[in-house]
Design a protein around this motif. Structure first.
Motif, mmCIF file in Angstrom:
data_model
loop_
_atom_site.group_PDB
_atom_site.id
_atom_site.type_symbol
_atom_site.label_atom_id
_atom_site.label_comp_id
_atom_site.label_asym_id
_atom_site.label_seq_id
_atom_site.Cartn_x
_atom_site.Cartn_y
_atom_site.Cartn_z
ATOM 1 N N THR A 50 20.414 56.448 -16.618
ATOM 2 C CA THR A 50 19.974 57.717 -16.037
ATOM 3 C C THR A 50 20.222 57.678 -14.626
ATOM 4 O O THR A 50 21.079 58.878 -14.053
ATOM 5 N N ASN A 51 20.318 56.672 -13.868
ATOM 6 C CA ASN A 51 20.226 56.713 -12.194
ATOM 7 C C ASN A 51 21.743 56.708 -12.015
ATOM 8 O O ASN A 51 22.129 57.484 -11.183
ATOM 9 N N LEU A 52 22.595 56.097 -12.673
ATOM 10 C CA LEU A 52 24.125 55.951 -12.622
ATOM 11 C C LEU A 52 24.570 57.636 -13.192
ATOM 12 O O LEU A 52 25.503 58.020 -12.280
ATOM 13 N N SER A 53 23.927 58.177 -13.816
ATOM 14 C CA SER A 53 24.228 59.610 -14.308
ATOM 15 C C SER A 53 23.961 60.657 -12.913
ATOM 16 O O SER A 53 24.795 61.481 -12.751
ATOM 17 N N VAL A 54 23.070 60.277 -12.421
ATOM 18 C CA VAL A 54 22.476 61.120 -11.211
ATOM 19 C C VAL A 54 23.341 61.026 -10.062
ATOM 20 O O VAL A 54 23.982 61.985 -9.564
ATOM 21 N N ARG A 74 35.436 54.736 -6.933
ATOM 22 C CA ARG A 74 36.217 54.120 -7.851
ATOM 23 C C ARG A 74 35.565 53.213 -8.769
ATOM 24 O O ARG A 74 36.187 52.741 -9.696
ATOM 25 N N GLU A 75 34.403 52.759 -8.171
ATOM 26 C CA GLU A 75 33.801 51.483 -9.020
ATOM 27 C C GLU A 75 32.166 51.850 -8.563
ATOM 28 O O GLU A 75 31.848 51.965 -7.715
ATOM 29 N N TYR A 76 31.702 51.520 -9.941
ATOM 30 C CA TYR A 76 30.100 51.455 -9.871
ATOM 31 C C TYR A 76 29.569 50.390 -10.328
ATOM 32 O O TYR A 76 30.154 49.657 -11.199
ATOM 33 N N ILE A 77 28.525 49.774 -9.354
ATOM 34 C CA ILE A 77 27.758 48.606 -9.912
ATOM 35 C C ILE A 77 26.369 49.306 -9.981
ATOM 36 O O ILE A 77 25.532 49.730 -9.109
ATOM 37 N N ASP A 78 25.833 49.005 -11.490
ATOM 38 C CA ASP A 78 24.698 49.634 -11.748
ATOM 39 C C ASP A 78 23.721 48.476 -11.894
ATOM 40 O O ASP A 78 23.617 47.503 -12.870
ATOM 41 N N ALA A 79 22.698 48.542 -11.093
ATOM 42 C CA ALA A 79 21.643 47.418 -10.863
ATOM 43 C C ALA A 79 20.311 48.054 -11.152
ATOM 44 O O ALA A 79 19.127 47.842 -10.768
ATOM 45 N N ILE A 107 31.566 52.030 0.973
ATOM 46 C CA ILE A 107 30.561 51.493 0.231
ATOM 47 C C ILE A 107 29.266 52.397 0.235
ATOM 48 O O ILE A 107 28.972 52.426 1.586
ATOM 49 N N HIS A 108 28.848 52.653 -0.693
ATOM 50 C CA HIS A 108 27.440 53.435 -0.468
ATOM 51 C C HIS A 108 26.527 52.564 -1.659
ATOM 52 O O HIS A 108 26.856 52.385 -2.575
#
Length: 128
Positions: A3-7, A72-77, A103-104
């Motif tokens: 859900t957080n990545l979707s947000v 370009r790339e997501y790191i979901d933690a 980087i965010h």
């Protein structure tokens, strides 16, 4: 996808279409919003609430004409999301072209962004 990545992805999509109110909807009332860089940046480097974040986006739009903005790339933690991306644009006051990878680092709680920290190559702004 969490859900957080979707947000986060939704907020990036809103930015790309210029829908700042949609971004503000997913920001907590009490937020830590920082852009790491020199005081010479033409937009706020630190915000603590939605009004200040709104002012950040207004200042950013006034200072830069962003032509390309690519997550370009997501790191979901879980509660923490890191995004690697690229931006290309023009500094409105000088006409100077700028581009940088960025980087965010974000933290979300209950579907709201509580922390946003941006790192980019501020040297590409030619001392701005």
């Amino acid at each position: 996808m969490s859900t957080n990545l979707s947000v986060v992805k939704g907020a990036y999509e809103a930015f790309q279409r210029g829908d700042i109110p949609a971004i503000l909807e997913v920001i907590a009332d009490d937020v830590e919003w920082r852009v790491v860089g020199p005081a010479s940046l033409p937009f706020p480097r630190e915000c603590r609430n939605k009004n200040e974040v709104s002012a950040f986006f207004k200042s950013l739009a006034e200072s830069d004409d962003i032509a390309v903005f690519e997550p370009r790339e997501y790191i979901d933690a879980g509660d923490d999301i890191v995004t690697l991306g690229f931006v290309k644009g023009t500094i409105r006051s000088t006409g100077e072209a700028v581009e940088s990878e960025w980087i965010h680092v974000m933290t979300l709680k209950n579907g709201l962004l509580t922390r946003f920290v941006e790192f980019f190559d501020t040297a590409t702004r030619g001392g701005h």
